[in-house]
Write an enzyme that holds these catalytic residues in place. Structure first.
Site, PDB file in Angstrom:
ATOM      1  N   SER A 155       0.783  -1.263  -0.019  1.00 38.72           N
ATOM      2  CA  SER A 155      -0.037   0.003   0.236  1.00 38.72           C
ATOM      3  C   SER A 155       0.915   1.046   0.059  1.00 38.72           C
ATOM      4  O   SER A 155       1.732   1.554  -0.774  1.00 38.72           O
ATOM      5  CB  SER A 155      -1.009  -0.167   1.193  1.00 38.72           C
ATOM      6  OG  SER A 155      -1.925   0.937   0.959  1.00 38.72           O
ATOM      7  N   ASP A 164      -8.294  -5.635  -5.951  1.00 39.68           N
ATOM      8  CA  ASP A 164      -8.190  -4.112  -5.223  1.00 39.68           C
ATOM      9  C   ASP A 164      -8.846  -2.999  -5.889  1.00 39.68           C
ATOM     10  O   ASP A 164      -9.074  -2.828  -7.055  1.00 39.68           O
ATOM     11  CB  ASP A 164      -6.802  -3.817  -5.439  1.00 39.68           C
ATOM     12  CG  ASP A 164      -6.267  -2.869  -4.197  1.00 39.68           C
ATOM     13  OD1 ASP A 164      -7.019  -1.839  -4.108  1.00 39.68           O
ATOM     14  OD2 ASP A 164      -4.990  -2.766  -3.817  1.00 39.68           O
ATOM     15  N   HIS A 215      -8.080  -4.909  -1.336  1.00 37.63           N
ATOM     16  CA  HIS A 215      -6.684  -4.369  -1.181  1.00 37.63           C
ATOM     17  C   HIS A 215      -6.082  -4.976   0.130  1.00 37.63           C
ATOM     18  O   HIS A 215      -4.971  -5.162   0.215  1.00 37.63           O
ATOM     19  CB  HIS A 215      -7.035  -2.840  -0.634  1.00 37.63           C
ATOM     20  CG  HIS A 215      -5.779  -2.155  -0.396  1.00 37.63           C
ATOM     21  ND1 HIS A 215      -4.585  -1.986  -1.362  1.00 37.63           N
ATOM     22  CD2 HIS A 215      -5.051  -1.526   0.810  1.00 37.63           C
ATOM     23  CE1 HIS A 215      -3.659  -1.268  -0.933  1.00 37.63           C
ATOM     24  NE2 HIS A 215      -4.018  -1.236   0.499  1.00 37.63           N
TER      25      HIS A 215
END
Length: 344
Positions: free
Chosen positions: A128, A284, A313
């Site tokens: 991320s 995602d 995600h």
């Protein structure tokens, strides 16, 4: 206790001039290490933190049978600015308007060089916002990075991703406690509850909810309980000012935001010499497979390996999802083992 060496500390950067020209007064980086630095310093893996995370939140994947083996690697986790441990609005009264990934990785470079004499990394691993930092390392210090694992991240924050972030910013800005500029007179409890519920709709995929995994895999008795325990309470643990500051960092993510690239993303991607493993989650919703697929033709040495998961995600940080954790471990270990055939 772990069966390997660990250490923690705080690195004093002094008054830090930022990419914007503003100054972060008395800047500090909190850090933790796992493993032992080899005499030749060739076994270093940098593991930057992600949005809202502090180093204890991300240690689950470190272990002899984990994604990162501390018996093989010297793993350095630098806490990102704004996460409440390193310099953040919650502990720095004169917080500047924007601290970027560029600022973070330059501070991390100083940490590595001045604390341990480390000039080159075996790898950078990030998920991320950690992946954004890993990408920045590869672009800004191409001679210092041999490999990078980009787990659910992109070289530039995509427009649709920014729509998500601006929605979260707007929720915090609408709170009566918001005094402007991401600072708050008190913690905006109602806004943070709304913040968490909005996030829950983006971080996990439609397929995740269709499969009822919030109940069957995570044990929530019903949807409202899941939203409260997994999302409202998650973000209530962090000061709103810190969350807001890291949203600004996330939105500004762009490896080409540097004088040598002048905003030319293709040029920045072309400059990367590290071997890259691009690992987007198949479902995602904000760091999408399409973003990495568009980057791939401009990279010298990269492989695109999506995570086959409906966990959105969160497929990239599967601390409670054994199937995705196994895929992540096996793929990353194979990538690092294959890369070891070259230098360093």
């Amino acid at each position: 206790m772990s069966g390997w060496a660990t250490a923690t500390g705080t690195f004093e950067l002094g008054d830090l001039t930022l990419q914007s020209g503003a100054v972060l007064p008395g800047a500090q980086l909190r850090w933790k290490t796992h493993g032992t630095l080899s005499p030749g310093r060739e076994n270093v893996v940098l593991y930057p933190t992600s949005y809202g995370a502090q180093h204890p939140d991300l240690e689950w994947l470190i272990g002899p049978d984990g994604v990162l083996d501390p018996n093989r690697w010297f793993i350095v986790i630098p806490d990102m600015f704004g996460n409440g441990l390193s310099s953040s609005p919650s502990n720095t009264p004169d917080w500047p308007a924007l601290v970027t990934a560029w600022d973070n990785v330059h501070a991390q470079r100083r940490l590595l060089a001045e604390m341990w004499g480390i000039e080159r990394l075996h790898a950078v691993y990030g998920w991320s916002m950690g992946a954004q930092q890993a990408y920045h390392w590869a672009a800004l210090f191409p001679d210092r990075v041999a490999r990078a694992v980009i787990n659910c991240g992109s070289a530039r924050t995509a427009t649709h991703n920014r729509v998500f972030l601006k929605g979260l910013m707007a929720v915090l800005e609408a709170a009566p406690e918001h005094g402007g500029g991401g600072r708050f007179s008190a913690e905006p409890a109602d806004a943070l509850r709304a913040f968490g519920r909005i996030y829950a709709g983006w971080a996990l995929s439609q397929d995740f909810y269709r499969a009822d995994l919030h109940r069957t895999a995570l044990g929530a008795p019903d949807l409202d309980s899941f939203l409260r325990t997994d999302w409202e309470e998650r973000f209530a643990r962090r000061p709103a000012a810190d969350l807001y500051a890291q949203l600004c960092t996330w939105e500004a993510g762009d490896i080409s935001r540097d004088p040598r690239y002048g905003g030319d993303l293709t040029r920045a991607l072309n400059a990367i010499t590290a071997r890259l493993l691009l690992m987007p989650g198949e479902t995602d919703l904000y760091f999408r497979v399409a973003d990495n697929a568009a980057e791939l033709p401009h990279l010298r040495d990269a492989v695109l390996q999506p995570i086959p998961s409906i966990w959105g995600h969160r497929a990239g940080n599967p601390s409670i999802n054994p199937a995705d954790a196994t895929f992540l471990r096996d793929t990353v270990r194979a990538f690092l083992a294959t890369a070891e055939a070259g230098a360093p």
